[in-house]
Design a protein around this motif. Structure first.
Motif, mmCIF file in Angstrom:
data_model
loop_
_atom_site.group_PDB
_atom_site.id
_atom_site.type_symbol
_atom_site.label_atom_id
_atom_site.label_comp_id
_atom_site.label_asym_id
_atom_site.label_seq_id
_atom_site.Cartn_x
_atom_site.Cartn_y
_atom_site.Cartn_z
ATOM 1 N N TYR A 1 0.834 -1.210 0.000
ATOM 2 C CA TYR A 1 0.000 0.000 0.000
ATOM 3 C C TYR A 1 0.865 1.255 0.000
ATOM 4 C CZ TYR A 1 -3.087 3.666 1.689
ATOM 5 O OH TYR A 1 -3.773 4.845 1.839
ATOM 6 N N SER B 1 2.500 1.774 -3.299
ATOM 7 C CA SER B 1 1.564 2.307 -4.303
ATOM 8 C C SER B 1 1.426 3.819 -4.165
ATOM 9 C CB SER B 1 0.196 1.625 -4.165
ATOM 10 O OG SER B 1 -0.514 2.085 -3.023
ATOM 11 N N LYS B 2 1.527 4.330 -2.952
ATOM 12 C CA LYS B 2 1.482 5.780 -2.743
ATOM 13 C C LYS B 2 2.750 6.437 -3.278
ATOM 14 C CE LYS B 2 -0.305 7.303 1.182
ATOM 15 N NZ LYS B 2 -1.600 7.882 0.757
ATOM 16 N N THR C 1 -4.109 -5.837 0.034
ATOM 17 C CA THR C 1 -3.627 -4.479 -0.252
ATOM 18 C C THR C 1 -4.797 -3.539 -0.532
ATOM 19 O OG1 THR C 1 -1.623 -5.444 -1.206
ATOM 20 C CG2 THR C 1 -2.052 -3.131 -1.673
ATOM 21 N N ALA D 1 -6.672 0.521 1.067
ATOM 22 C CA ALA D 1 -6.856 1.736 0.272
ATOM 23 C C ALA D 1 -7.954 2.609 0.864
ATOM 24 C CB ALA D 1 -7.182 1.371 -1.171
ATOM 25 N N GLU E 1 -6.881 5.346 -5.080
ATOM 26 C CA GLU E 1 -5.837 4.460 -4.559
ATOM 27 C C GLU E 1 -6.089 3.015 -4.990
ATOM 28 O OE1 GLU E 1 -4.454 6.887 -0.542
ATOM 29 O OE2 GLU E 1 -5.562 5.001 -0.344
ATOM 30 N N ARG E 2 -7.353 2.608 -4.994
ATOM 31 C CA ARG E 2 -7.676 1.237 -5.415
ATOM 32 C C ARG E 2 -7.316 1.029 -6.885
ATOM 33 N NH1 ARG E 2 -12.212 2.868 -2.368
ATOM 34 N NH2 ARG E 2 -12.215 1.882 -0.300
ATOM 35 N N ILE F 1 -3.538 0.529 -7.237
ATOM 36 C CA ILE F 1 -3.095 -0.803 -6.810
ATOM 37 C C ILE F 1 -3.392 -1.841 -7.896
ATOM 38 C CG2 ILE F 1 -3.554 -2.666 -5.154
ATOM 39 C CD1 ILE F 1 -4.066 -0.356 -3.079
#
Length: 765
Positions: A235, A238-239, A263, A267, A272-273, A276
């Motif tokens: 997570y 991913s940011k 993961t 989110a 964000e999802r 990912i």
């Protein structure tokens, strides 16, 4: 033992053909679609590829520029960011530290506005930080530099930093700008010292707050790698992926796959999802429309959505175009090689059906979302849909979506539009029409101009030229087809330097396999044409042979293969007499007497000092045919034996010895079937040689001549039997009447005494 040595030759030839030329699947992969949106550059390593990652030598430096702008905001707008970049990323520690100690910073870095600002008394703390940060480059791995991964060369006598003073320096910093920079240096130092908890503490203390500094995602990257919970690590990575460009590749290297659900559960929102899901798709070589649909539902305007769509188009191109237009014969990615090669034709047909079905699913989805898109994304979608329609032979509908690409589309999408229009023209228009050809020149020229600035597009032009070659060939224009094929080959390795590496066969390889005598005449005429059209100038640029004798030699060779000795002689006689001494590999392989059968000679008996002139050789064949005596037919038979793959003059018939496993066969395709036809099957099966040996045997009154003809007929029959190198269940070769006669009728001849050996006799049963 002469026959034993010839049998050994056969076995060695079979072995060598099993260990042939190979090339990476990525090299042969076709790809036409490379439209790009603003922001794609940082995603370059994730383009679809036969390898895990797309090979690239260029990386984004956008983060460095952000860092330089942060420094500019801190120190003053009158300081140039390029001057900041020069000190931070192009200056090593020794140079900077020595100049400081000698109070010569201004002299060593003249006119550098950043240095000038640092020397002001109000900026003393900033200069102190720069000196300390530069020295910190040596406190860990020498390849790890302070605010980036830039590797600058250093000597052994470098200054070092006082690591013990970190806490003091962080606390004494008077503003957030310097606190964060000292904290980042300390955080990264602890990361390489494997002090994970300290890395996390430093991040949480100095960066876990609202801040726009580029240091935050850099620091978050190190924190993520110090967390033991892999889902949380994913997570946080991913940011990092979305907030800075420099770490995108590193994120995918460290990302933990198969933790999608865990993961996603962390989110905070749909954006964000979608990120990912996109990250998880960036290395997936399989059909992935379901992920694209999910990403679209979560974030329909996502840049990553466009990128994933481009990957899917490239997959379809690989699966459908690479088998059709490349000599690899299969897509660059094969999921199950064992099953694939059990029954290739069946697997190919089944996969084609599956791929077309999947293509239509992708097509329908993209069309369904097209009307809801806007701006650059809509132009990008128009290009992607048009490309898929082209793959499905829906040319008219593809033209409709091509026309939807706006005049304001970015340069990359405009390039794609020209490529699509070229593809439409190649498929639909009359390629013999001069207006059509000149319009194609306009398309190709515009694409070339862009590719000059972006070498990442070489593969696309290689693919386009490969298709152009095939379409011109289908329309009966072998000359244009061959020159386009050569342009394609030049682009195949992805570098224009290939222009400087062309060699003799590069200019004739395609024509050697596909051209007729009339085609070669047209090629020669095109080379001599003074007022070429724009299309012809473009087509001939970098592809025509240095002089027409390259093509004349090919013409004479084709005539010889076709048993047209008069035309072969006329052509070869029009060339410089020393041409075969100075060009290609003729002198290395045409250097023995062509009228003595190589297969009966011991190596130490062979002489490699024969001066071979193709015109003289053909002239003697013509003369021998006119004589039509036993002796002349025996010489003709020996000559035709020697121009087969077994002989010492095979380069009279071919430009490379064998077929199917060489570099030239990789480039131009397997030439085996063509070679089987040379001189009515003489090259592999010795048909012409056998015909003349039979005539000599029938006409001769001399037992020595008869013995030689009988022995050579046996040799011809033996090698013809095994010439196809087929691993089948045929019965073993059986010697015929010729060998029995050699051991009975002619056993008192000098020929028998010279060439008799136990291995020969073993063939008689």
């Amino acid at each position: 033992m002469k026959v034993f040595s010839s049998l050994f030759l056969l076995l060695s030839f079979q072995f060598s053909s099993a260990c042939g030329w190979s090339v990476s699947p990525e090299t042969s992969r076709l790809a036409l679609f490379k439209a790009q949106r603003e922001g794609f550059f940082r995603l370059t390593p994730f383009y679809y590829s036969a390898d895990w990652y797309y090979s690239t030598n260029t990386f984004s430096t956008a983060d460095w520029e952000v860092n330089c702008k942060e420094w500019q905001q801190k120190i003053g707008s009158n300081v140039k960011t390029e001057d900041i970049h020069a000190i931070l990323y192009e200056t090593n520690s020794e140079d900077f530290d020595n100049a400081f100690k000698k109070k010569a910073l201004k002299e060593v870095f003249p006119n550098n506005t950043f240095v000038q600002a640092l020397l002001q008394s109000k900026n003393k703390s900033l200069l102190t930080y720069i000196l300390f940060a530069k020295k910190m480059e040596y406190s860990g791995s020498q390849d790890v530099k302070w605010e980036s991964w830039r590797n600058i060369g250093y000597s052994q006598n470098h200054p070092t930093a006082d690591i013990e003073s970190f806490d003091k320096k962080i606390k004494s910093a008077k503003d957030e700008f310097l606190k964060q920079r000292y904290a980042f240096l300390y955080l990264r130092y602890n990361f390489y010292a494997e002090n994970k908890q300290e890395v996390i503490r430093l991040y949480d203390t100095y960066f876990d707050k609202e801040t726009n500094t580029i240091l935050k995602p850099w620091a978050l990257y190190y924190k993520a790698l110090c967390i033991d919970n892999f889902a949380m690590q994913n997570y946080l990575l991913s940011k990092v992926f979305t907030s800075c460009e420099e770490k995108t590749f590193a994120v995918l290297q460290h990302y933990n796959w198969k933790l999608t659900a865990e993961t996603l559960a962390l989110a905070q929102n749909n954006e964000e999802r979608s990120t990912i899901l996109a990250i998880e798709s960036l290395r997936n070589p399989a059909p992935d429309l379901k992920t694209i649909q999910k990403v679209y539902k979560l974030n329909p305007n996502s840049l990553l959505l466009s990128f994933l769509i481009g990957r899917e188009v490239n997959k379809l191109e690989d699966w459908l175009l690479t088998p059709e237009y490349s000599n690899a014969g299969s897509p660059s990615i094969v999921f199950d090689r064992e099953i694939w090669y059990d029954d290739y034709d069946k697997a190919k047909a089944e996969n084609y059906t599956k791929d077309i079905f999947y293509l239509r699913q992708v097509r329908d989805f993209l069309i369904s979302i097209h009307s809801k898109a806007s701006g650059e994304q809509k132009d990008y979608l128009s290009a992607a849909i048009a490309q898929i329609l082209f793959l499905n032979d829906e040319i008219d509908l593809g033209k409709k979506y091509t026309d939807m690409i706006s005049a304001n589309a970015n340069q990359s999408i405009q390039m794609q539009k020209n490529m699509l229009l070229a593809l439409v023209s190649l498929k639909q228009d009359d390629l013999k029409n001069e207006k059509v050809k000149n319009q194609l020149f306009t398309y190709f020229s515009s694409i070339e101009n862009l590719i000059e600035k972006d070498s990442g597009l070489f593969k696309n032009l290689y693919s386009l030229y490969r298709i152009a070659s095939e379409e011109f060939y289908k329309k009966g224009d072998t000359v244009s087809a061959g020159l386009f094929f050569m342009k394609s080959d030049i682009k195949n390795e992805g570098e224009y330097s290939a222009y400087n590496n062309l060699y003799y066969y590069s200019y004739i390889g395609y024509f050697d396999r596909h051209a007729t005598l009339e085609d070669v005449d047209r090629l020669i005429a095109l080379q001599k044409k003074e007022n070429k059209t724009p299309f012809e100038k473009y087509l001939c640029a970098g592809t025509l042979a240095p002089n027409s004798n390259y093509y004349k030699d090919l013409k004479g060779t084709i005539a010889f293969r076709n048993n047209n000795l008069e035309l072969a002689y006329e052509t070869f006689a029009s060339m410089p007499k020393d041409f075969w001494d100075k060009n290609y590999e003729f002198k290395s392989y045409l250097n023995e007497d062509p009228f003595k059968p190589k297969i009966l000679q011991k190596y130490e008996e062979r002489k490699f000092d024969y001066h071979f002139n193709k015109a003289d050789f053909i002239a003697k064949l013509i003369e021998l045919k006119k004589q039509n005596t036993a002796s002349s037919n025996l010489q003709l038979a020996n000559a035709y034996f020697n121009v087969s793959y077994l002989g010492n003059s095979w380069m009279m018939s071919a430009y490379d010895w064998t077929s199917g496993e060489s570099y030239t066969d990789y480039v131009y395709g397997d030439n085996t079937e063509n070679k089987k036809k040379y001189q009515n099957g003489n090259y592999f099966h010795l048909n012409t040689a056998k015909m003349y040996y039979q005539k000599a045997l029938k006409m001769s009154k001399n037992n020595n001549e008869k013995a030689m003809a009988s022995l050579m007929l046996f040799e011809c029959n033996y090698y013809a039997y095994y010439a196809d190198f087929i691993d089948d269940k045929r019965p073993a070769f059986k010697a015929g009447k010729e060998l029995r006669d050699f051991y009975s009728v002619y056993k008192t001849t000098s020929t028998f005494k010279q060439y008799n050996c136990p291995l020969l006799k073993s063939f008689i049963n």
